[in-house]
Motif scaffolding. Structure first.
Motif, mmCIF file in Angstrom:
data_model
loop_
_atom_site.group_PDB
_atom_site.id
_atom_site.type_symbol
_atom_site.label_atom_id
_atom_site.label_comp_id
_atom_site.label_asym_id
_atom_site.label_seq_id
_atom_site.Cartn_x
_atom_site.Cartn_y
_atom_site.Cartn_z
ATOM 1 N N LEU A 41 192.495 -29.228 25.214
ATOM 2 C CA LEU A 41 193.551 -29.381 24.210
ATOM 3 C C LEU A 41 194.597 -30.359 24.695
ATOM 4 O O LEU A 41 194.983 -30.309 25.853
ATOM 5 C CB LEU A 41 194.198 -28.032 23.913
ATOM 6 C CG LEU A 41 193.290 -26.994 23.270
ATOM 7 C CD1 LEU A 41 194.013 -25.679 23.156
ATOM 8 C CD2 LEU A 41 192.801 -27.448 21.924
ATOM 9 N N PRO A 42 195.115 -31.182 23.895
ATOM 10 C CA PRO A 42 194.751 -31.508 22.529
ATOM 11 C C PRO A 42 193.794 -32.686 22.433
ATOM 12 O O PRO A 42 193.113 -32.849 21.433
ATOM 13 C CB PRO A 42 196.084 -31.869 21.897
ATOM 14 C CG PRO A 42 196.836 -32.537 22.997
ATOM 15 C CD PRO A 42 196.397 -31.793 24.258
ATOM 16 N N ALA B 248 186.449 -33.988 17.341
ATOM 17 C CA ALA B 248 186.540 -33.887 15.881
ATOM 18 C C ALA B 248 186.373 -35.264 15.238
ATOM 19 O O ALA B 248 185.676 -35.400 14.229
ATOM 20 C CB ALA B 248 187.873 -33.258 15.484
ATOM 21 N N LEU B 249 186.998 -36.269 15.815
ATOM 22 C CA LEU B 249 186.874 -37.624 15.280
ATOM 23 C C LEU B 249 185.430 -38.119 15.361
ATOM 24 O O LEU B 249 184.924 -38.730 14.410
ATOM 25 C CB LEU B 249 187.805 -38.576 16.034
ATOM 26 C CG LEU B 249 187.876 -39.993 15.508
ATOM 27 C CD1 LEU B 249 188.441 -40.009 14.096
ATOM 28 C CD2 LEU B 249 188.698 -40.853 16.432
ATOM 29 N N SER B 250 184.754 -37.835 16.453
ATOM 30 C CA SER B 250 183.359 -38.273 16.554
ATOM 31 C C SER B 250 182.473 -37.521 15.574
ATOM 32 O O SER B 250 181.528 -38.100 15.026
ATOM 33 C CB SER B 250 182.851 -38.098 17.981
ATOM 34 O OG SER B 250 182.832 -36.734 18.334
ATOM 35 N N ALA B 251 182.769 -36.254 15.296
ATOM 36 C CA ALA B 251 181.989 -35.507 14.297
ATOM 37 C C ALA B 251 182.215 -36.090 12.908
ATOM 38 O O ALA B 251 181.270 -36.203 12.112
ATOM 39 C CB ALA B 251 182.374 -34.028 14.326
ATOM 40 N N PHE C 221 180.146 -38.269 8.280
ATOM 41 C CA PHE C 221 180.668 -38.831 7.031
ATOM 42 C C PHE C 221 180.680 -40.357 6.981
ATOM 43 O O PHE C 221 180.649 -40.927 5.896
ATOM 44 C CB PHE C 221 182.077 -38.304 6.771
ATOM 45 C CG PHE C 221 182.128 -36.809 6.635
ATOM 46 C CD1 PHE C 221 181.555 -36.171 5.549
ATOM 47 C CD2 PHE C 221 182.735 -36.039 7.601
ATOM 48 C CE1 PHE C 221 181.591 -34.796 5.418
ATOM 49 C CE2 PHE C 221 182.784 -34.666 7.486
ATOM 50 C CZ PHE C 221 182.206 -34.037 6.397
ATOM 51 N N LEU C 222 180.762 -41.026 8.101
ATOM 52 C CA LEU C 222 180.908 -42.478 8.082
ATOM 53 C C LEU C 222 179.668 -43.237 8.546
ATOM 54 O O LEU C 222 179.683 -44.460 8.594
ATOM 55 C CB LEU C 222 182.111 -42.898 8.938
ATOM 56 C CG LEU C 222 183.462 -42.344 8.470
ATOM 57 C CD1 LEU C 222 184.562 -42.763 9.418
ATOM 58 C CD2 LEU C 222 183.771 -42.804 7.056
#
Length: 110
Positions: free
Chosen positions: A64-65, A72-75, A80-81
């Motif tokens: 954290l953090p 989360a950004l890589s997921a 989605f991208l």
């Protein structure tokens, strides 16, 4: 000349040829122990000395953090991208340009 007189007295040591400017050590055995290589610590003692709170505190500080944010950004990027596998099966300039622009924007933002 004794070791206890030369160590810490500012005199030139006959054994090393250098000045001993450190604190005076009167015990020759203590001087030899300080100059000897340090003994390696037993790993079992280290494992016993670490409790659950220390380990959990380390993991919390490690994840954290920032690491959770990067995960989360890589997921988001992955799910989605990134174009679907069906699209990526055919080698076409469209999806290559899409991935290139996505990565370029990520480099500029981050």
């Amino acid at each position: 000349m004794d070791v206890d007189r030369c160590i810490g007295s500012g005199m030139i040591c006959p054994w090393t040829g250098g000045l001993h400017a450190g604190p005076a050590i009167r015990d020759p055995e203590q001087a030899r122990r300080l100059e000897a290589e340090p003994a390696e610590h037993d790993r079992a003692d280290l494992a016993v000395s670490l409790g659950a709170n220390e380990i959990l505190g380390f993991l919390k500080g490690y994840f954290l953090p920032w690491n959770v944010s990067w995960m989360a950004l890589s997921a988001i990027y992955w799910f989605f991208l990134t174009p679907s596998v069906g699209t990526l099966k055919t080698f076409a300039p469209g999806w290559i340009a899409l991935i290139y622009l996505r990565n370029s924007a990520a480099v500029l933002i981050f």
